[in-house]
Write an enzyme that holds these catalytic residues in place. Structure first.
Site, short mmCIF file in Angstrom:
data_model
loop_
_atom_site.label_atom_id
_atom_site.label_comp_id
_atom_site.label_asym_id
_atom_site.label_seq_id
_atom_site.Cartn_x
_atom_site.Cartn_y
_atom_site.Cartn_z
N CYS A 2 0.85 -1.05 -0.03
CA CYS A 2 -0.08 -0.03 0.13
C CYS A 2 0.80 1.29 0.15
O CYS A 2 1.85 1.30 0.89
CB CYS A 2 -0.85 0.00 1.07
SG CYS A 2 -2.28 -1.32 1.29
N ARG A 27 4.25 -0.68 -4.45
CA ARG A 27 3.82 -1.02 -3.09
C ARG A 27 2.62 -1.65 -3.18
O ARG A 27 1.93 -2.19 -2.08
CB ARG A 27 3.81 0.30 -2.17
CG ARG A 27 5.12 0.80 -1.95
CD ARG A 27 4.85 2.01 -1.26
NE ARG A 27 4.64 1.63 0.05
CZ ARG A 27 5.46 1.18 1.14
NH1 ARG A 27 6.89 1.61 0.78
NH2 ARG A 27 5.30 0.80 2.25
N TRP A 74 -2.67 -2.89 -1.68
CA TRP A 74 -2.25 -4.21 -1.87
C TRP A 74 -3.47 -4.88 -0.91
O TRP A 74 -3.28 -4.62 0.54
CB TRP A 74 -0.93 -4.51 -1.50
CG TRP A 74 -0.30 -6.01 -1.49
CD1 TRP A 74 0.00 -6.32 -2.73
CD2 TRP A 74 -0.43 -6.97 -0.49
NE1 TRP A 74 0.27 -7.79 -2.66
CE2 TRP A 74 0.10 -8.07 -1.18
CE3 TRP A 74 -0.77 -7.24 0.95
CZ2 TRP A 74 0.20 -9.23 -0.49
CZ3 TRP A 74 -0.65 -8.19 1.47
CH2 TRP A 74 -0.08 -9.25 0.77
N ASN A 100 -2.14 2.34 5.54
CA ASN A 100 -1.27 1.25 5.00
C ASN A 100 -1.09 0.39 6.43
O ASN A 100 -0.67 1.43 7.23
CB ASN A 100 0.11 1.76 4.40
CG ASN A 100 1.28 0.77 4.35
OD1 ASN A 100 1.01 -0.21 4.41
ND2 ASN A 100 2.48 1.25 4.51
N GLY A 101 -0.98 -0.74 6.32
CA GLY A 101 -0.90 -1.94 7.32
C GLY A 101 -2.11 -2.52 7.83
O GLY A 101 -3.01 -2.75 7.15
N GLU A 484 17.11 -18.76 -5.38
CA GLU A 484 16.71 -17.55 -5.74
C GLU A 484 16.17 -17.46 -7.15
O GLU A 484 15.36 -16.97 -7.84
CB GLU A 484 18.16 -16.59 -5.80
CG GLU A 484 17.93 -15.30 -6.10
CD GLU A 484 16.70 -14.41 -5.62
OE1 GLU A 484 16.03 -14.83 -4.64
OE2 GLU A 484 16.37 -13.29 -6.00
N LYS A 488 12.66 -16.16 -8.41
CA LYS A 488 12.49 -15.13 -9.66
C LYS A 488 11.38 -15.69 -10.61
O LYS A 488 10.66 -14.93 -10.89
CB LYS A 488 13.91 -14.68 -10.20
CG LYS A 488 14.79 -14.04 -9.41
CD LYS A 488 14.56 -12.47 -9.44
CE LYS A 488 13.76 -12.47 -7.95
NZ LYS A 488 14.20 -12.22 -6.69
N GLU A 491 7.77 -15.82 -9.22
CA GLU A 491 7.35 -14.49 -8.94
C GLU A 491 6.61 -13.75 -10.19
O GLU A 491 5.74 -13.23 -10.15
CB GLU A 491 8.46 -13.56 -8.47
CG GLU A 491 8.48 -13.61 -6.95
CD GLU A 491 9.70 -12.60 -6.52
OE1 GLU A 491 10.76 -12.66 -6.97
OE2 GLU A 491 9.20 -11.67 -5.64
N HIS A 507 16.62 -37.94 -2.86
CA HIS A 507 15.99 -38.77 -1.60
C HIS A 507 14.48 -38.49 -1.65
O HIS A 507 14.05 -38.57 -0.59
CB HIS A 507 16.57 -38.03 -0.40
CG HIS A 507 17.95 -38.39 -0.16
ND1 HIS A 507 18.46 -39.67 0.26
CD2 HIS A 507 19.19 -37.58 -0.24
CE1 HIS A 507 19.78 -39.76 0.17
NE2 HIS A 507 20.20 -38.60 0.06
N LYS A 606 6.08 -4.68 -3.44
CA LYS A 606 7.59 -4.68 -3.22
C LYS A 606 8.01 -4.69 -1.70
O LYS A 606 8.99 -5.58 -1.34
CB LYS A 606 8.20 -3.08 -3.51
CG LYS A 606 9.71 -2.95 -3.60
CD LYS A 606 10.37 -4.06 -4.81
CE LYS A 606 12.01 -3.85 -4.42
NZ LYS A 606 12.50 -4.78 -4.88
O1 M6R Z 1 12.46 -5.53 1.65
P1 M6R Z 1 13.03 -6.93 2.05
O2 M6R Z 1 14.30 -7.29 1.36
O3 M6R Z 1 13.05 -7.12 3.43
O4 M6R Z 1 12.09 -7.76 1.29
C1 M6R Z 1 11.86 -9.16 1.60
C2 M6R Z 1 11.18 -9.89 0.73
O5 M6R Z 1 9.81 -9.30 0.79
C3 M6R Z 1 11.59 -9.65 -0.96
O6 M6R Z 1 12.82 -10.08 -0.96
C4 M6R Z 1 10.72 -10.68 -1.79
O7 M6R Z 1 11.00 -11.85 -1.75
C5 M6R Z 1 10.99 -9.87 -3.28
N1 M6R Z 1 9.78 -10.24 -4.02
C6 M6R Z 1 11.95 -11.12 -4.12
O8 M6R Z 1 12.05 -10.83 -5.30
#
Ligand code: M6R
Length: 611
Positions: A2, A27, A74, A100-101, A484, A488, A491, A507, A606
């Site tokens: 948000c 956000r 969001w 926000n929150g 990672e 990616k 996501e 396993h 984000k």
């Molecule tokens: O701002 P932060 O690094 O604390 O965020 C943590 C995760 O929310 C963030 O890395 C998220 O997994 C990303 N979308 C990864 O691409």
């Protein structure tokens, strides 16, 4: 998670709010709305979808106001519908709030308000705020007191802004647990607020980051700030020294692609900043060497990509400084009552510095009287302000929702920190330090080489775009790379991707392999290469489609692969900094070919500011 903006000043209000919201869209982008005081009357406009949808909705409106707030959502409480979009108002539509929150006690507050005759139209937790202010306006002598009485009742984490017909020249605000910045441009008598700096650059000149449990109001020239006892707090504005280009895509189609390409120059900048004449220093880090020497154990806690960097950080710290290190999800660390001792140092890692789970982890560590340091990209963030020491990631603003350059910045800084601790406690020799630094210096050029050879990546992306499932495998230093890489891909392309330590795969998960299942293996030049080769053969024997990230010239692996991408040769511990680049690009192009919104993937935000 948000985004909030607020503006009082001479500029066209709807255009400022829309421009600001667009910059905060990373956000959250489920729905958006604005509330404007137009000739002393509250006007609210909201729509589902992205800011462009809101923009279309208001294109024929002729607003005549100079006080307004806006929100990009969001969804937490309630589906992403127009009714649930912010701003929310009281029934008479005289008070509007954006938030926000999460208000954790909203159910009880809502029940009481309903019993008192207040009518709710949305499923959100936010709507109670507008009704509560209206309720307190009946007993309090002014809006300021009614706002104060309202926020005293709220439990949870929030940043809120409110406008009303009762105080048509002011915006009221409060911060407790979610980020909020107030800002000004005194030359043209403008005041602003926003959940993040991008909305303010380049218009606002000075900013002030609010602390938790601070609230107040602003008009176009003046700000009043209070603590939770309604006592005045001194405001401290600092110059905003960011450039607009840092928040724009420039020649790139997406922020993600721009940020992938920024990695060589970013790493050069980090190295230039941290290494002088072969000596590593962290100038901003305020924890003295004597205290660092006493660390017996390190507990890394972070979320998402930052945790994956932390898993590599664990290996770097254990290898170079021989300090026992764990890396855990913040959301688990916070609630599992971890076993710690006085000499345990807790390390938070975060791009935003505003991730609610990671901040909760810091609070948990502090409640156990542990020293807390944070690797953060936003040095004004909540995490930075709540830690005993910070290490600035120096990545520059990262806007793409899928983290890329922040990850490599985290790896470089964690690696340097492990070398620093290793020298400090005598576990790393001067020669080893020199060798590591020399190897590290080669990284930017090697990444450039990968970035200049995208044809094989594009070919694989064209194949991957039609797949439903993928598997990522890696061992030791590159197990995090597989985590990672798979994060990616899922996501931004929504293709299912699971990651496994390659040696563990046999396993159980190997049961998933069937003809043509894409299995993406990272096979750098290392001692463990023969073992990974065996893992590759196990998949090949079951007809899986073999895709490898392999060292240039490793013909044996190349010949066994259906597809391959080469990376330059490098010491194994640093190979994740190279191997992740093609995986970032692979996710990017696969998502692009699938027609996905790369910078704004569905369901994500984000910065995740709720637990
Ligand atoms: O701002 P932060 O690094 O604390 O965020 C943590 C995760 O929310 C963030 O890395 C998220 O997994 C990303 N979308 C990864 O691409």
């Amino acid at each position: 998670m948000c985004g909030i903006v607020g503006y009082i000043g001479p500029k066209s209000l709807d255009s400022f709010l829309i421009v600001g919201l667009k910059k905060l869209e990373y956000r959250g982008y489920d729905s958006a709305g604005i509330a404007i005081i137009d000739k002393n009357e509250l006007v609210v406009r909201k729509s589902t979808g992205k800011i462009v949808d809101l923009e279309k909705l208001i294109e024929n409106d002729k607003f005549d106001g100079h006080v307004g707030i806006g929100h990009t959502r969001w969804a937490t409480h309630g589906a992403p519908t127009k009714i649930n979009a912010h701003p929310h108002t009281n029934q008479a539509q005289t008070i509007a709030v954006v938030h926000n929150g999460i208000i954790e006690n909203y159910t009880n507050l809502k029940k009481d308000l309903i019993n008192e005759g207040y009518i709710f139209i949305s499923d959100t937790d936010t709507e109670i705020i507008a009704h509560l202010i209206e309720k307190y306006l009946k007993t309090e002598k002014n809006f300021e007191n009614a706002f104060y009485q309202t926020i005293l009742l709220l439990e949870g984490k929030f940043a809120i802004a409110a406008v009303s017909e009762f105080e048509p020249e002011k915006i009221f605000f409060v911060k407790d647990g979610a980020p909020l910045i107030i800002a000004r441009n005194t030359t043209v008598k403008e005041s602003f607020l926003a959940s993040d700096l991008p909305a303010l650059v380049p218009i606002a000149k000075e900013s002030c980051y609010l602390e938790n449990k601070q609230w107040g109001y602003m008009n176009n020239t003046d700000f009043k700030l209070y603590n939770w006892n309604h006592e005045p707090v001194k405001l401290q504005f600092i110059l905003i020294d960011l450039k607009i280009e840092q928040f724009e895509k420039g020649k790139y189609e997406h922020f993600m692609l721009k940020e992938i390409h920024e990695q060589p120059s970013m790493i050069r900048r980090i190295l230039a900043n941290r290494i002088k004449d072969g000596i590593i220093s962290f100038n901003e880090f305020k924890v003295g060497d004597e205290k660092l020497k006493k660390i017996g154990r390190i507990l890394i806690q972070a979320s998402g990509t930052s945790l994956i960097a932390g898993k590599l950080g664990k290996m770097y710290l254990e290898n170079n400084s021989r300090i026992y290190t764990e890396a855990d999800f913040s959301s688990e660390f916070r609630y599992r009552n971890p076993l710690v001792e006085g000499d345990t140092m807790v390390v938070g890692i975060s791009q935003s510095g505003e991730t609610a789970d990671t901040i909760a982890g810091i609070h948990e560590a502090k409640s156990k009287f542990l020293r807390v340091i944070s690797f953060v990209n936003n040095v004004n963030s909540s995490m930075a302000r709540e830690s005993d020491g910070i290490i600035d990631l120096l990545a520059g603003p990262e806007i793409g929702v899928a983290s890329t350059k922040a990850y490599t910045a985290q790896l470089v800084n964690l690696f340097l920190f492990s070398l620093y601790l290793g020298r400090l406690n005598g576990n790393l020799s001067e020669t080893e330090l020199e060798r590591n630094l020399k190897e590290l210096m080669t990284i930017p050029e090697k990444i450039e080489k990968i970035l200049n050879n995208i044809d094989p990546i594009i070919k694989i992306a064209e194949f991957l775009k039609d797949q439903k499932d993928t598997i990522f495998l890696g061992r030791t230093f590159n197990y995090p790379t597989s985590l990672e890489g798979s994060l990616k891909l899922k996501e931004i392309s929504y293709i299912h991707a699971s990651a496994y330590a390659a040696g563990e795969f046999k396993h159980g998960p190997i049961a998933l392999v069937s003809e043509n299942l894409p299995v993406i293996l990272t096979v750098p030049n290392s001692e463990i290469r023969p073992k990974i080769l065996s893992n590759l053969m196990e998949v090949k024997a079951r007809l899986g489609k073999i895709i490898t990230i392999v060292t240039e010239g490793d013909q044996e692996i190349i010949d066994l692969s259906d597809y391959h991408i080469t990376i330059p040769d490098i010491e194994e511990s640093l190979s994740p900094l190279l191997a992740i680049i093609p995986l970032q690009l692979l996710a990017y192009y696969t998502a692009l070919f699938k027609g996905c919104n790369v910078d704004k993937p569905r369901n994500l935000a984000k910065s995740v500011t709720v637990e």
